[in-house]
Each structure stands twice: as C-alpha cells, then as structure tokens.
Motif scaffolding. Structure first.
Motif, PDB file in Angstrom:
ATOM      1  N   PRO A  98       0.952  -1.116   0.154  1.00  0.00           N
ATOM      2  CA  PRO A  98      -0.116   0.168  -0.079  1.00  0.00           C
ATOM      3  C   PRO A  98       0.731   1.474   0.048  1.00  0.00           C
ATOM      4  O   PRO A  98       2.046   1.371   0.965  1.00  0.00           O
ATOM      5  CB  PRO A  98      -0.784  -0.052   1.320  1.00  0.00           C
ATOM      6  N   GLY A  99       0.481   2.033  -0.972  1.00  0.00           N
ATOM      7  CA  GLY A  99       1.434   3.156  -1.029  1.00  0.00           C
ATOM      8  C   GLY A  99       2.593   3.287  -1.937  1.00  0.00           C
ATOM      9  O   GLY A  99       3.690   4.202  -2.065  1.00  0.00           O
ATOM     10  N   GLY A 100       2.766   1.889  -2.385  1.00  0.00           N
ATOM     11  CA  GLY A 100       3.827   1.563  -3.313  1.00  0.00           C
ATOM     12  C   GLY A 100       3.622   2.525  -4.782  1.00  0.00           C
ATOM     13  O   GLY A 100       2.538   2.707  -5.144  1.00  0.00           O
ATOM     14  N   VAL A 101       4.814   2.432  -5.721  1.00  0.00           N
ATOM     15  CA  VAL A 101       4.710   3.111  -6.701  1.00  0.00           C
ATOM     16  C   VAL A 101       5.038   2.460  -8.037  1.00  0.00           C
ATOM     17  O   VAL A 101       5.739   1.640  -8.155  1.00  0.00           O
ATOM     18  CB  VAL A 101       5.990   4.398  -6.668  1.00  0.00           C
ATOM     19  N   LEU A 102       4.023   2.493  -9.022  1.00  0.00           N
ATOM     20  CA  LEU A 102       4.219   1.887 -10.116  1.00  0.00           C
ATOM     21  C   LEU A 102       4.372   2.783 -11.460  1.00  0.00           C
ATOM     22  O   LEU A 102       3.844   3.846 -11.550  1.00  0.00           O
ATOM     23  CB  LEU A 102       2.900   1.058 -10.618  1.00  0.00           C
ATOM     24  N   GLY A 153       2.068   5.833 -11.035  1.00  0.00           N
ATOM     25  CA  GLY A 153       1.019   5.659 -10.052  1.00  0.00           C
ATOM     26  C   GLY A 153       1.482   5.467  -8.897  1.00  0.00           C
ATOM     27  O   GLY A 153       2.632   4.980  -8.591  1.00  0.00           O
ATOM     28  N   VAL A 154       0.388   5.704  -7.854  1.00  0.00           N
ATOM     29  CA  VAL A 154       0.762   4.983  -6.373  1.00  0.00           C
ATOM     30  C   VAL A 154      -0.542   4.342  -6.026  1.00  0.00           C
ATOM     31  O   VAL A 154      -1.653   4.689  -6.154  1.00  0.00           O
ATOM     32  CB  VAL A 154       0.889   6.340  -5.320  1.00  0.00           C
ATOM     33  N   ARG A 155      -0.452   3.188  -5.549  1.00  0.00           N
ATOM     34  CA  ARG A 155      -1.395   2.369  -4.945  1.00  0.00           C
ATOM     35  C   ARG A 155      -1.822   2.798  -3.643  1.00  0.00           C
ATOM     36  O   ARG A 155      -1.358   2.955  -2.753  1.00  0.00           O
ATOM     37  CB  ARG A 155      -0.599   0.731  -4.709  1.00  0.00           C
ATOM     38  N   THR A 156      -3.176   2.945  -3.919  1.00  0.00           N
ATOM     39  CA  THR A 156      -4.245   3.347  -2.880  1.00  0.00           C
ATOM     40  C   THR A 156      -5.135   2.373  -2.108  1.00  0.00           C
ATOM     41  O   THR A 156      -5.787   2.734  -1.299  1.00  0.00           O
ATOM     42  CB  THR A 156      -4.729   4.846  -3.268  1.00  0.00           C
TER      43      THR A 156
END
Length: 246
Positions: free
Chosen positions: A131-135, A233-236
């Motif tokens: 969670p909050g990781g970056v793609l 992107g940032v996983r929310t």
C-alpha cells in the motif's frame, strides 16, 4: 524480437543514438522516492538484459527482475549475479512478495496485443506493490503521435565491432509494425539478421483506466527523458475484482 542475436547488440546500438539507461533509472528512482520516501525494494518487470536494473540495484537494498525472453533473461542474470531474475509473463505472475516500487520501462508493455492484456499486466504489477507503493510504466507512442513509415538508422563502433541497424515502422490498425535489419561486422566476418516486432498503440485514457482499475492514482509525465512520457501511479487500494482477481 529479443532472440540471442538481438540481445547481443541492441544495447550498443541504442547507446549509440543517445539512450542512457543509467540516467533514466536514476530519474525514475527520484520519482519513486518523491512519492514513497524511504522506498527500499523494487521489481523491474520486463527487465531485458538488466540495463536499468543494474542502476536500480545501487539505489535500492532489494531488487528483482522479471523477464520472459530467455536470451535477455540470461544476460540479466550474468550482469547481476545473486539478483533474482524471474522467468514470468507480466500479464499473469505471482512472486509471493511485494515491493515498494514496480517499474516497466522501454515501452515493454506495448508488446502486449490488446488493451485487456495491458490492463491485466498493470493489475499484476500493482498486486506486487505494498500500500502506497509506486508503479512506473513507460509507454510507446500514443496513436496521434506515431509517424507512419518512420525510418530509423544507426551506425556504431564498439571496440573491434561495427553495428548497423535500419528500421521501418508502419501502422497496422492499432499496432506499430517495426521491421529491423542488422549488420554486425568484426574480425570473423559479417553477420546479418532481421527482427520483426509489433507494439500496440494504446490511448492515454486506456493507461489511466488500467491504473485506476488496479487501485492506483496516476499521473502522466509528458516531458520524460525518452520523449514518450511516463505514467507514475501510487497504489491507494486493491484492484477491482475484474482486473485484480481471476
């Protein structure tokens, strides 16, 4: 594309035209840290010969690669001994772990044939984020930016070798048909081979929809180093059932 002959020379040819894998990886690293300070782990999907991953390995304590093409994967393993380089398809993989960041660079995602396959790949990568990781995904040209019939040419000297590449890119519906002719000369003689690849031209909105369906907020960086831009992107949240579960 991406057989052993291609894997041997393509980095040299692209470096000759100015591509800088090291600078690109450092720039992507800064963008990741800007969105997730203290990020320590990264997966490079479709890592090729490990040219970006080599720099990522100097920036993140834990890195891994994912590569489907055997010739490219073997070169990545030789370049980065001890680094996990997984043999897997980006559309449907499960490494059993998560990362602070996942990258998919050099337009690798556009070798997928349909928007549905691209969405599946984005969802699979997002599932490997904390969670909050970056793609981070680098696209091929958008349809409105593509130059039909474009001719490319490179001539590079590398020690005792001379490498020449000529390419022609044409539009076939939503696909780019990229035909390449290579000539490699060294003390043993001349070697000639051809490559044919197809890259799907997805719309900007299709990338955005794929990121959002995968539970990521996303922005498009139009002026990135290669000229094609960058989706960050940032996983929310979790991916939707349709995209994230099968």
């Amino acid at each position: 594309m991406f057989g052993s002959e291609h894997a041997d020379v393509y980095e040299i040819a692209y470096r000759g035209r100015g591509k800088d894998w090291h600078a690109e990886a450092l720039d992507v690293t800064k963008r990741i840290w800007g969105r997730r300070p203290g990020a320590e782990s990264l997966l490079d999907a479709a890592c090729g010969t490990g040219a970006h991953l080599r720099t990522f390995a100097t920036q993140f304590p834990r890195v891994a690669g994912l590569e489907l093409a055997p010739a490219m994967r073997e070169r990545a393993r030789r370049r980065l001994p001890g680094t996990p380089i997984h043999a897997a398809d980006m559309r449907d993989f499960d490494l059993g772990t998560t990362f602070d960041a996942v990258t998919c660079l050099f337009t690798a995602i556009n070798f997928l044939a349909t928007a549905a396959e691209m969405r599946a790949a984005v969802a699979a990568m997002a599932r490997h984020l904390v969670p909050g990781g970056v793609l981070v995904v680098e696209p091929w040209w958008f349809p409105e930016k593509f130059i039909d019939g474009h001719i490319g040419g490179d001539l590079v000297r590398d020690g005792g070798r001379v490498i020449a590449r000529v390419s022609r890119s044409t539009r076939e519906g939503r696909r780019t048909r990229m035909e390449e002719r290579w000539v490699v000369g060294d003390e043993t003689g001349l070697r000639v081979f051809s490559e044919l690849g197809f890259l799907t031209m997805f719309d900007r909105s299709e990338y955005v929809d794929a990121f959002r369906a995968a539970g990521c907020r996303v922005e498009y960086v139009a002026d990135w180093l290669t000229g094609r831009g960058l989706f960050v992107g940032v996983r929310t949240g979790a991916a939707t059932r349709r995209e994230g579960q099968r």
